[in-house]
Motif scaffolding. Structure first.
Motif, short mmCIF file in Angstrom:
data_model
loop_
_atom_site.label_atom_id
_atom_site.label_comp_id
_atom_site.label_asym_id
_atom_site.label_seq_id
_atom_site.Cartn_x
_atom_site.Cartn_y
_atom_site.Cartn_z
N TYR A 92 5.51 43.40 41.95
CA TYR A 92 5.29 43.94 43.29
C TYR A 92 5.48 45.47 43.30
CZ TYR A 92 4.81 43.79 48.31
OH TYR A 92 4.35 43.96 49.58
N GLY A 93 4.92 46.11 42.29
CA GLY A 93 4.99 47.57 42.18
C GLY A 93 6.00 48.06 41.16
N LEU A 94 7.01 47.26 40.86
CA LEU A 94 8.03 47.66 39.89
C LEU A 94 7.55 47.31 38.49
CD1 LEU A 94 10.51 45.97 42.16
CD2 LEU A 94 11.04 48.27 41.39
N ASP A 95 7.89 48.15 37.51
CA ASP A 95 7.36 47.92 36.17
C ASP A 95 8.44 47.95 35.10
OD1 ASP A 95 6.63 50.88 34.43
OD2 ASP A 95 7.70 50.86 36.34
N TYR A 96 8.06 47.47 33.94
CA TYR A 96 8.84 47.63 32.72
C TYR A 96 7.91 48.31 31.73
CZ TYR A 96 11.15 46.47 28.30
OH TYR A 96 11.73 46.53 27.05
N ASN A 97 8.14 49.59 31.51
CA ASN A 97 7.29 50.40 30.61
C ASN A 97 5.81 50.21 30.91
OD1 ASN A 97 9.46 51.58 29.34
ND2 ASN A 97 9.46 50.16 27.63
N ARG A 122 3.56 45.81 37.33
CA ARG A 122 3.38 46.33 38.70
C ARG A 122 2.45 45.45 39.53
NH1 ARG A 122 5.71 51.33 39.16
NH2 ARG A 122 5.65 52.69 37.35
N ASN A 123 1.49 44.79 38.89
CA ASN A 123 0.48 44.01 39.60
C ASN A 123 0.93 42.61 39.98
OD1 ASN A 123 0.50 43.49 36.76
ND2 ASN A 123 -1.38 42.31 37.01
N LEU A 124 2.12 42.20 39.59
CA LEU A 124 2.59 40.85 39.90
C LEU A 124 2.89 40.71 41.39
CD1 LEU A 124 4.98 40.49 36.84
CD2 LEU A 124 2.73 39.42 37.13
N ARG A 125 2.52 39.59 41.99
CA ARG A 125 2.70 39.36 43.43
C ARG A 125 4.14 39.06 43.79
NH1 ARG A 125 -2.67 37.69 45.46
NH2 ARG A 125 -1.65 36.81 47.27
N THR A 134 10.88 34.27 37.87
CA THR A 134 10.62 34.55 39.28
C THR A 134 11.94 34.65 40.04
OG1 THR A 134 8.69 33.12 39.07
CG2 THR A 134 9.24 33.88 41.27
N TYR A 135 12.06 35.69 40.85
CA TYR A 135 13.30 35.97 41.57
C TYR A 135 13.08 35.99 43.08
CZ TYR A 135 17.48 38.69 42.85
OH TYR A 135 18.65 39.13 43.42
N ILE A 136 12.06 36.71 43.53
CA ILE A 136 11.72 36.77 44.96
C ILE A 136 10.22 36.51 45.08
CG2 ILE A 136 11.81 38.12 47.09
CD1 ILE A 136 13.83 39.98 45.64
N PHE A 137 9.89 35.43 45.77
CA PHE A 137 8.48 35.08 45.92
C PHE A 137 7.80 35.97 46.97
CE2 PHE A 137 10.27 31.30 44.01
CZ PHE A 137 9.32 30.96 43.07
N GLU A 138 6.50 36.13 46.83
CA GLU A 138 5.71 36.98 47.71
C GLU A 138 5.91 36.65 49.19
OE1 GLU A 138 1.11 38.53 48.07
OE2 GLU A 138 1.45 36.47 47.41
#
Length: 189
Positions: free
Chosen positions: A170-175, A179-182, A24-28
């Motif tokens: 939060y929209g960004l993906d790895y392959n 993307r669905n992570l808050r 976790t880097y930046i919380f929702e």
């Protein structure tokens, strides 16, 4: 019952996507707080202008949704799809997958991006939009990696600048995953 409020301490989480671990880097809560600030700026600067927001898919969908929920001025939104990524690297080649169908001539445009790193995607899009004679074009991005920029860009609305770490969520993906992570996660291995 006590009048004291308890502050929740966010504990970093570790997740695995494909072959990589992320923490976790930046919380929702921080993401939403920063989006609120951008929405207030946009409300002030675009009052009476009926801006057209162009959300760049796929990555900006969460940012676009949360920002537009907080923008209170009359506005419109459309979605375009541009891509320059493969795995964790920018290919440097921007492909228009799904184009713009609205007439943007004389319109105030705000492009919504999930992340600006090399700037290839935004630079290409700005050139394409300039050919359509908009009244103005600004960029709003959730994340920006200033040290990675390879184009001179004036990004007016930046929710958060980050170092050159690979991030997901939060929209960004790895392959395709994440993307669905808050929250936003950064790679640890």
């Amino acid at each position: 019952m006590s009048d004291k409020t308890t502050k929740t301490i966010m504990e970093p989480r570790l997740i695995t996507l494909h072959d990589c671990d992320f923490s976790t880097y930046i919380f929702e809560e921080e993401i939403i707080a920063r989006i609120n600030i951008l929405a207030e700026q946009i409300d002030q600067e675009y009052a009476g202008k009926n801006p057209l927001f162009l959300a760049v898919l796929n990555g900006s969908f969460m940012f676009a949704a949360d920002l537009l929920k907080r923008v209170s001025i009359p506005c419109e939104i459309s979605f375009i799809r541009l891509s320059s990524y493969q795995d964790m690297q920018s290919t440097g080649k921007v492909k228009e997958v799904l184009g713009l169908t609205e007439d943007v001539s004389g319109r105030h445009i705000v492009v919504l991006e999930d992340i600006v790193d090399t700037g290839h995607t935004v630079n290409n899009l700005l050139h394409q939009l300039a050919e359509r004679n908009p009244a103005s074009v600004e960029i709003a991005t959730l994340l920006m990696k200033p040290e990675c920029l390879q184009h001179e860009l004036n990004i007016k609305y930046v929710a958060k600048s980050i170092p050159n770490d690979f991030v997901v969520g939060y929209g960004l993906d790895y392959n395709g995953l994440g993307r669905n992570l808050r929250d936003i996660y950064k790679i640890v291995s």
